[in-house]
Scaffold this motif. Structure first.
Motif, PDB file in Angstrom:
ATOM      1  N   LEU A 223      21.665  32.972  22.461  1.00  0.00           N
ATOM      2  CA  LEU A 223      22.097  31.798  23.214  1.00  0.00           C
ATOM      3  C   LEU A 223      22.368  30.615  22.292  1.00  0.00           C
ATOM      4  CD1 LEU A 223      19.968  31.672  26.496  1.00  0.00           C
ATOM      5  CD2 LEU A 223      22.296  32.486  26.159  1.00  0.00           C
ATOM      6  N   LEU A 224      21.538  30.439  21.282  1.00  0.00           N
ATOM      7  CA  LEU A 224      21.735  29.328  20.359  1.00  0.00           C
ATOM      8  C   LEU A 224      23.051  29.478  19.592  1.00  0.00           C
ATOM      9  CD1 LEU A 224      20.576  26.731  19.250  1.00  0.00           C
ATOM     10  CD2 LEU A 224      19.281  28.070  17.582  1.00  0.00           C
ATOM     11  N   PHE A 225      23.386  30.706  19.221  1.00  0.00           N
ATOM     12  CA  PHE A 225      24.669  30.955  18.552  1.00  0.00           C
ATOM     13  C   PHE A 225      25.836  30.590  19.463  1.00  0.00           C
ATOM     14  CE2 PHE A 225      28.183  34.011  17.897  1.00  0.00           C
ATOM     15  CZ  PHE A 225      28.604  33.589  16.649  1.00  0.00           C
ATOM     16  N   VAL A 226      25.787  31.048  20.711  1.00  0.00           N
ATOM     17  CA  VAL A 226      26.862  30.747  21.661  1.00  0.00           C
ATOM     18  C   VAL A 226      26.929  29.252  21.931  1.00  0.00           C
ATOM     19  CG1 VAL A 226      27.686  31.108  24.019  1.00  0.00           C
ATOM     20  CG2 VAL A 226      26.741  33.042  22.711  1.00  0.00           C
ATOM     21  N   PHE A 227      25.787  28.620  22.173  1.00  0.00           N
ATOM     22  CA  PHE A 227      25.766  27.187  22.453  1.00  0.00           C
ATOM     23  C   PHE A 227      26.339  26.386  21.285  1.00  0.00           C
ATOM     24  CE2 PHE A 227      21.758  27.624  25.344  1.00  0.00           C
ATOM     25  CZ  PHE A 227      22.530  28.280  26.286  1.00  0.00           C
ATOM     26  N   SER A 228      26.004  26.792  20.066  1.00  0.00           N
ATOM     27  CA  SER A 228      26.462  26.061  18.886  1.00  0.00           C
ATOM     28  C   SER A 228      27.982  26.020  18.807  1.00  0.00           C
ATOM     29  CB  SER A 228      25.896  26.700  17.613  1.00  0.00           C
ATOM     30  OG  SER A 228      24.488  26.654  17.605  1.00  0.00           O
ATOM     31  N   LEU A 229      28.628  27.135  19.120  1.00  0.00           N
ATOM     32  CA  LEU A 229      30.087  27.192  19.053  1.00  0.00           C
ATOM     33  C   LEU A 229      30.725  26.510  20.261  1.00  0.00           C
ATOM     34  CD1 LEU A 229      30.683  30.815  17.703  1.00  0.00           C
ATOM     35  CD2 LEU A 229      30.359  28.680  16.435  1.00  0.00           C
ATOM     36  N   VAL A 230      30.148  26.715  21.440  1.00  0.00           N
ATOM     37  CA  VAL A 230      30.717  26.126  22.661  1.00  0.00           C
ATOM     38  C   VAL A 230      30.617  24.604  22.630  1.00  0.00           C
ATOM     39  CG1 VAL A 230      30.373  25.895  25.151  1.00  0.00           C
ATOM     40  CG2 VAL A 230      30.349  28.160  24.094  1.00  0.00           C
ATOM     41  N   ALA A 231      29.493  24.086  22.167  1.00  0.00           N
ATOM     42  CA  ALA A 231      29.270  22.638  22.178  1.00  0.00           C
ATOM     43  C   ALA A 231      29.832  21.929  20.956  1.00  0.00           C
ATOM     44  CB  ALA A 231      27.767  22.355  22.281  1.00  0.00           C
ATOM     45  N   LEU A 232      30.302  22.660  19.946  1.00  0.00           N
ATOM     46  CA  LEU A 232      30.760  22.042  18.710  1.00  0.00           C
ATOM     47  C   LEU A 232      31.865  21.016  18.937  1.00  0.00           C
ATOM     48  CD1 LEU A 232      30.586  21.759  15.678  1.00  0.00           C
ATOM     49  CD2 LEU A 232      32.051  23.783  15.449  1.00  0.00           C
ATOM     50  N   PRO A 233      32.924  21.305  19.712  1.00  0.00           N
ATOM     51  CA  PRO A 233      33.951  20.268  19.937  1.00  0.00           C
ATOM     52  C   PRO A 233      33.377  18.990  20.549  1.00  0.00           C
ATOM     53  CG  PRO A 233      34.762  22.414  20.629  1.00  0.00           C
ATOM     54  CD  PRO A 233      33.304  22.581  20.335  1.00  0.00           C
ATOM     55  N   LEU A 234      32.451  19.145  21.502  1.00  0.00           N
ATOM     56  CA  LEU A 234      31.807  17.968  22.092  1.00  0.00           C
ATOM     57  C   LEU A 234      31.017  17.202  21.051  1.00  0.00           C
ATOM     58  CD1 LEU A 234      30.801  16.243  24.501  1.00  0.00           C
ATOM     59  CD2 LEU A 234      28.969  17.939  24.797  1.00  0.00           C
ATOM     60  N   PHE A 235      30.262  17.903  20.229  1.00  0.00           N
ATOM     61  CA  PHE A 235      29.450  17.245  19.213  1.00  0.00           C
ATOM     62  C   PHE A 235      30.313  16.503  18.194  1.00  0.00           C
ATOM     63  CE2 PHE A 235      25.749  20.492  19.747  1.00  0.00           C
ATOM     64  CZ  PHE A 235      25.386  19.854  20.922  1.00  0.00           C
ATOM     65  N   LEU A 236      31.405  17.125  17.772  1.00  0.00           N
ATOM     66  CA  LEU A 236      32.289  16.469  16.806  1.00  0.00           C
ATOM     67  C   LEU A 236      32.910  15.217  17.415  1.00  0.00           C
ATOM     68  CD1 LEU A 236      34.032  19.597  15.244  1.00  0.00           C
ATOM     69  CD2 LEU A 236      32.310  18.144  14.171  1.00  0.00           C
ATOM     70  N   TRP A 237      33.265  15.290  18.684  1.00  0.00           N
ATOM     71  CA  TRP A 237      33.831  14.114  19.360  1.00  0.00           C
ATOM     72  C   TRP A 237      32.800  12.996  19.458  1.00  0.00           C
ATOM     73  CZ3 TRP A 237      32.734  12.385  24.549  1.00  0.00           C
ATOM     74  CH2 TRP A 237      33.548  11.322  24.964  1.00  0.00           C
ATOM     75  N   LEU A 238      31.568  13.339  19.852  1.00  0.00           N
ATOM     76  CA  LEU A 238      30.534  12.330  19.997  1.00  0.00           C
ATOM     77  C   LEU A 238      30.157  11.694  18.668  1.00  0.00           C
ATOM     78  CD1 LEU A 238      28.127  14.134  22.513  1.00  0.00           C
ATOM     79  CD2 LEU A 238      29.577  12.161  23.001  1.00  0.00           C
ATOM     80  N   LYS A 239      30.228  12.456  17.603  1.00  0.00           N
ATOM     81  CA  LYS A 239      29.759  11.964  16.300  1.00  0.00           C
ATOM     82  C   LYS A 239      30.853  11.296  15.482  1.00  0.00           C
ATOM     83  CE  LYS A 239      26.882  13.309  12.373  1.00  0.00           C
ATOM     84  NZ  LYS A 239      25.772  12.405  12.714  1.00  0.00           N
ATOM     85  N   ARG A 240      32.111  11.765  15.615  1.00  0.00           N
ATOM     86  CA  ARG A 240      33.134  11.339  14.657  1.00  0.00           C
ATOM     87  C   ARG A 240      34.320  10.609  15.264  1.00  0.00           C
ATOM     88  NH1 ARG A 240      32.892  16.824  11.032  1.00  0.00           N
ATOM     89  NH2 ARG A 240      30.740  16.523  10.357  1.00  0.00           N
ATOM     90  N   ARG A 241      34.443  10.597  16.554  1.00  0.00           N
ATOM     91  CA  ARG A 241      35.533   9.877  17.191  1.00  0.00           C
ATOM     92  C   ARG A 241      35.023   8.541  17.729  1.00  0.00           C
ATOM     93  NH1 ARG A 241      39.678  12.427  14.950  1.00  0.00           N
ATOM     94  NH2 ARG A 241      39.718  14.653  15.456  1.00  0.00           N
ATOM     95  N   ASP A 242      35.848   7.513  17.639  1.00  0.00           N
ATOM     96  CA  ASP A 242      35.438   6.205  18.137  1.00  0.00           C
ATOM     97  C   ASP A 242      35.100   6.260  19.622  1.00  0.00           C
ATOM     98  OD1 ASP A 242      35.780   5.111  15.631  1.00  0.00           O
ATOM     99  OD2 ASP A 242      37.813   4.387  16.027  1.00  0.00           O
TER     100      ASP A 242
END
Length: 403
Positions: free
Chosen positions: A167-186
Motif C-alpha cells: 500500500l505504501l508503494f502504491v500511495f507513494s506513486l499515486v500521491a506524488l503529483p499532489l505532493f509535488l504540487w503542494l511543495k513546489r508550486r506557488d
C-alpha cells in the motif's frame, strides 16, 4: 534546475538536506518495536485469524491488541508521509519514484517469495495435521484459491504483514503529483498556507479527525486504502508548515485525554454490550464516533509529545533507525516460527509470551546484524541503501609522500 520525470516540468530541487527530525526517527523505531509485543500477543488473543494460537488464550492481551490496533498502523503511514515531505526537499519527483521502486517494491517481492511463506507453512502445521517438509509444500503456496479467504492461515498464499509495504508503494506513486504540487508550486504552497492558518484556530485542529472518520466508514474492509492514504497525506501536510506543529503542541494534552476516553467508551460497549434499552442505532454511532475519532487524538498526542521529548539522537537511535525497516519485514515470520514451538510447552501464558517476545527480538537483531546489514545483496533485497565501496589502496597512496 532539474527536469522532473514525474511531471515533465522543470523544477528547482533544494541542494541541501533538511535538518534531521530525530523525533520522526524515534517514533518510527518505537512503532516498529511495538510490533513485536503486538504480534506476539496475537498468538494469545481471543480473536481468530492468526497463524499460530496457544491453547490457553488471554483476555488481558486481547485488550492490549484492542488498544494498540486503532492507531498503530495509521501512525506508520503518517510517519511515511512525513518522511516523504523531507525526501522531496532534496530529490526530484523522478528520483523519489525510482527510490520507491527500489526500497519498497523490491523488498515486497522478495518478502512475498521468501519471508511470508514460512508463516503460511507454520500456520498449516499449527491448524492441521499436515506433516510434510517445507520444500515439498512450497510450490503449493502459489495455488491461489480466491474462495478460501482464510487459506493463508493454513498453507495458502498471503501478503502477510507486507500489505503495508504494498500500500505504501502504491500511495507513494499515486500521491506524488499532489505532493509535488503542494511543495513546489506557488498555488500548492498557498493551499498549504490557507490550511495551516485555518487549522491554527483554537480547537479547529481537532476537526481534522472528520475526513479520517469519513474514510474510516466508506470502506468496511481492513486494511482500508482510503483511510490509510488519508493518513499518509496527513503526514506530508502536517510537516509542510510550522503552524501545524504549533497546533499539535497546543492540542496534545487535550488529545492525550480524548483518545483513551473515546477508545475505552467504545471498547466497554464492544465487550459488555450497549446499555439496557439502547436503540438499535446506538452501537453504530458509538463505533463510528469513538473508534473512528480516537486514532486521530492518539496521533496528535504521539506527535506532540514525541516532538517535545524525542528530538535528539543517540547511538541506539542511529542503529535502530537503519534496522527498523528490515526488522519490519522480518519480525512476524520470526514470531510465528518461534511461537509455533513455544506454544507446545507446558507453561503459563506469561512465560510463553515473554519467551516468544525476547527470542524474536534477539533472533531478528542477529539476522539483521549478521546476514543483512553487512552485505549489499541483502541490503538491496531488504530495501536498505547500499554501503559505499571502500576507497582503493591506490587512492590512499596518492596522499602519501613520494619515496
Amino acid at each position: 534546475m532539474q527536469l522532473d520525470a514525474a511531471t515533465g516540468s522543470t523544477t528547482k530541487v533544494e541542494a541541501a538536506r533538511p535538518a534531521r527530525r530525530y523525533d520522526v526517527d524515534w517514533l518510527r523505531v518505537l512503532a516498529v518495536l511495538l510490533l513485536f509485543p503486538f504480534h506476539t500477543a496475537r498468538i494469545f488473543d481471543t480473536f481468530s485469524g492468526f497463524y499460530v494460537k496457544n491453547a490457553t488464550l488471554s483476555q488481558a492481551l486481547t485488550y492490549f491488541i484492542m488498544y494498540v490496533h486503532p492507531w498503530h498502523m495509521p501512525l506508520l503511514f503518517l510517519l511515511a508521509g512525513a518522511s516523504t515531505w523531507f525526501a522531496l526537499g532534496f530529490r526530484s519527483g523522478g528520483q523519489y519514484a525510482k527510490e520507491r521502486f527500489v526500497r519498497l517494491l523490491i523488498p515486497f517481492i522478495f518478502g512475498l517469495l521468501v519471508v511470508v511463506p514460512p508463516q503460511s507453512y507454520f500456520g498449516l502445521l499449527s491448524h492441521t495435521s499436515y506433516s510434510g517438509s517445507y520444500l515439498a509444500w512450497y510450490p503449493s503456496y502459489f495455488r491461489i484459491n480466491p474462495a478460501d479467504m482464510d487459506g493463508y492461515l493454513m498453507g495458502g498464499f498471503a501478503l502477510g504483514h507486507l500489505w503495508f509495504i504494498l500500500l505504501l508503494f502504491v500511495f507513494s506513486l499515486v500521491a506524488l503529483p499532489l505532493f509535488l504540487w503542494l511543495k513546489r508550486r506557488d498555488s500548492g504552497r498557498r493551499v498549504v498556507g490557507w490550511l495551516a492558518a485555518f487549522f491554527s484556530l483554537p480547537g479547529v485542529f481537532l476537526l481534522l479527525a472528520i475526513p479520517l472518520l469519513v474514510m474510516y466508514r466508506l470502506i468496511d474492509f481492513y486494511p482500508s486504502p482510503l483511510y490509510f492514504i488519508a493518513c499518509f497525506i496527513y503526514g506530508f501536510i502536517l510537516f509542510a508548515d510550522p503552524r501545524f506543529e504549533k497546533a499539535i503542541d497546543q492540542h496534545k494534552l487535550v488529545a492525550l485525554v480524548l483518545g483513551p476516553v473515546l477508545f475505552f467508551v467504545a471498547a466497554y460497549w464492544l465487550v459488555y454490550g450497549p446499555p439496557p434499552g439502547a436503540p438499535s442505532w446506538f452501537w453504530p454511532v458509538i463505533d463510528t464516533y469513538a473508534i473512528g475519532l480516537a486514532p486521530w487524538f492518539f496521533l496528535i498526542a504521539i506527535l506532540g509529545y514525541g516532538r517535545r521529548f524525542l528530538n535528539s539522537s543517540t547511538r541506539f537511535l542511529k542503529y535502530t533507525a537503519e534496522a527498523s525497516y528490515p526488522a519490519y519485514v522480518l519480525h512476524q515470520t520470526v514470531i510465528v516460527i518461534i511461537g509455533f514451538y513455544v506454544v507446545q510447552w507446558q507453561a503459563s501464558v506469561g512465560v510463553k509470551f515473554a519467551t516468544i517476545l525476547v527470542l524474536s527480538l534477539v533472533a531478528t537483531t542477529l539476522i539483521y546484524d549478521l546476514l543483512i546489514k553487512r552485505w549489499n545483496v541483502t541490503r538491496f533485497l531488504f530495501g536498505m541503501r547500499l554501503n559505499k565501496k571502500p576507497a582503493k589502496a591506490s587512492a590512499q597512496q596518492t596522499s602519501e609522500p613520494a619515496g
